[in-house]
Scaffold this motif. Sequence first.
Motif, PDB file in Angstrom:
ATOM      1  N   VAL A  86      -4.437  -9.095  -2.193  1.00  0.00           N
ATOM      2  CA  VAL A  86      -3.708  -7.881  -2.546  1.00  0.00           C
ATOM      3  C   VAL A  86      -4.312  -7.329  -3.824  1.00  0.00           C
ATOM      4  CG1 VAL A  86      -1.586  -8.755  -1.487  1.00  0.00           C
ATOM      5  CG2 VAL A  86      -1.934  -9.036  -3.945  1.00  0.00           C
ATOM      6  N   GLY A  87      -4.256  -6.013  -3.975  1.00  0.00           N
ATOM      7  CA  GLY A  87      -4.831  -5.427  -5.168  1.00  0.00           C
ATOM      8  C   GLY A  87      -4.346  -4.017  -5.415  1.00  0.00           C
ATOM      9  N   VAL A  88      -4.577  -3.558  -6.630  1.00  0.00           N
ATOM     10  CA  VAL A  88      -4.310  -2.177  -7.024  1.00  0.00           C
ATOM     11  C   VAL A  88      -5.613  -1.620  -7.557  1.00  0.00           C
ATOM     12  CG1 VAL A  88      -2.995  -0.648  -8.537  1.00  0.00           C
ATOM     13  CG2 VAL A  88      -1.931  -2.735  -7.637  1.00  0.00           C
ATOM     14  N   ALA A 137       2.542  -9.938  -3.196  1.00  0.00           N
ATOM     15  CA  ALA A 137       2.583  -8.468  -3.206  1.00  0.00           C
ATOM     16  C   ALA A 137       3.721  -7.968  -4.084  1.00  0.00           C
ATOM     17  CB  ALA A 137       2.727  -7.943  -1.786  1.00  0.00           C
ATOM     18  N   VAL A 138       4.854  -8.649  -4.053  1.00  0.00           N
ATOM     19  CA  VAL A 138       5.975  -8.263  -4.909  1.00  0.00           C
ATOM     20  C   VAL A 138       5.582  -8.380  -6.383  1.00  0.00           C
ATOM     21  CG1 VAL A 138       8.299  -8.919  -5.645  1.00  0.00           C
ATOM     22  CG2 VAL A 138       7.750  -8.820  -3.211  1.00  0.00           C
ATOM     23  N   VAL A 142       4.254  -4.266  -6.461  1.00  0.00           N
ATOM     24  CA  VAL A 142       5.486  -3.520  -6.728  1.00  0.00           C
ATOM     25  C   VAL A 142       5.541  -2.999  -8.166  1.00  0.00           C
ATOM     26  CG1 VAL A 142       8.000  -3.690  -6.858  1.00  0.00           C
ATOM     27  CG2 VAL A 142       6.789  -4.618  -4.869  1.00  0.00           C
ATOM     28  N   PRO A 143       5.140  -3.793  -9.172  1.00  0.00           N
ATOM     29  CA  PRO A 143       5.170  -3.244 -10.541  1.00  0.00           C
ATOM     30  C   PRO A 143       4.217  -2.068 -10.742  1.00  0.00           C
ATOM     31  CG  PRO A 143       5.085  -5.647 -10.594  1.00  0.00           C
ATOM     32  CD  PRO A 143       4.823  -5.243  -9.174  1.00  0.00           C
ATOM     33  N   ASP A 165       9.118  -7.791   4.803  1.00  0.00           N
ATOM     34  CA  ASP A 165       9.890  -8.202   3.621  1.00  0.00           C
ATOM     35  C   ASP A 165      10.549  -6.971   3.007  1.00  0.00           C
ATOM     36  OD1 ASP A 165      10.577  -8.908   0.854  1.00  0.00           O
ATOM     37  OD2 ASP A 165       9.468 -10.759   1.250  1.00  0.00           O
ATOM     38  N   PRO A 166      11.864  -6.950   2.884  1.00  0.00           N
ATOM     39  CA  PRO A 166      12.552  -5.754   2.367  1.00  0.00           C
ATOM     40  C   PRO A 166      12.154  -5.387   0.949  1.00  0.00           C
ATOM     41  CG  PRO A 166      14.075  -7.620   2.572  1.00  0.00           C
ATOM     42  CD  PRO A 166      12.821  -8.012   3.269  1.00  0.00           C
ATOM     43  N   ARG A 167      11.646  -6.349   0.184  1.00  0.00           N
ATOM     44  CA  ARG A 167      11.218  -6.058  -1.183  1.00  0.00           C
ATOM     45  C   ARG A 167       9.994  -5.151  -1.213  1.00  0.00           C
ATOM     46  NH1 ARG A 167      10.249 -11.964  -3.325  1.00  0.00           N
ATOM     47  NH2 ARG A 167       9.270 -12.027  -1.239  1.00  0.00           N
ATOM     48  N   LEU A 168       9.315  -5.022  -0.074  1.00  0.00           N
ATOM     49  CA  LEU A 168       8.100  -4.216   0.010  1.00  0.00           C
ATOM     50  C   LEU A 168       8.337  -2.882   0.709  1.00  0.00           C
ATOM     51  CD1 LEU A 168       5.554  -7.038   0.957  1.00  0.00           C
ATOM     52  CD2 LEU A 168       6.087  -6.133  -1.324  1.00  0.00           C
ATOM     53  N   ALA A 169       9.602  -2.502   0.855  1.00  0.00           N
ATOM     54  CA  ALA A 169       9.939  -1.278   1.587  1.00  0.00           C
ATOM     55  C   ALA A 169       9.288  -0.044   0.966  1.00  0.00           C
ATOM     56  CB  ALA A 169      11.449  -1.100   1.647  1.00  0.00           C
TER      57      ALA A 169
END
Length: 206
Positions: A86-88, A137-138, A142-143, A165-169
Amino acid sequence: MASRPAVGGGRWVDVAPARLEKWIAGFGERHGGATADGLTLTGGDGETAEFHLTVGSAATLPELVDVANAPYRIALILARRGGYAVGVAAGDRLTASKVDTKYVQSRTAAGGWSQQRFARRRANQARQVWDAAADTAVRVLVPALPVSALVCGGDRQAVDEILTDPRLAALAAVRVDRFLEVADPRLAVLEQAVAQARSVRVLLSS
């Protein structure tokens, strides 16, 4: 420049944003001149080039060049059965990333109950990979919100599972349609995926 066949005919090529303006000019030189209609060029010999952005939208070729070269931020999730990345990225540079590998048993020669136990064990191992990827990913992605888009690649079923995962909505809501074909996720593969995601896809046909 590498190309790949397109479903329904023609072929796809990827053009880096920095090369896009020169590529458009070169198309006319190669094909006896060219006329533009929106995001489609038609050469004097009948060859056409249809341009597709992965992130953002444009109505004309000058707008396309501007949008493609903008330093927008994207999030990426790459996943295969044996690992994830994962990355930004801001522009063409990774600003945050995490890569991990996990073991998932690949095969067994046994049948009957042993085969069923293997299938359950393999499914459980894969589930652990997806859960770990979602947790990562969270923490990493997310941040970084908001981002212009989420670009995914690797194994589509794996990515779909991670994004349940709902945290990634909020990330799932900005996921783009393009799905990257990538090797097993490693840092180098993630870096290449940034360039691939930012490239403009061009459908060439006669």
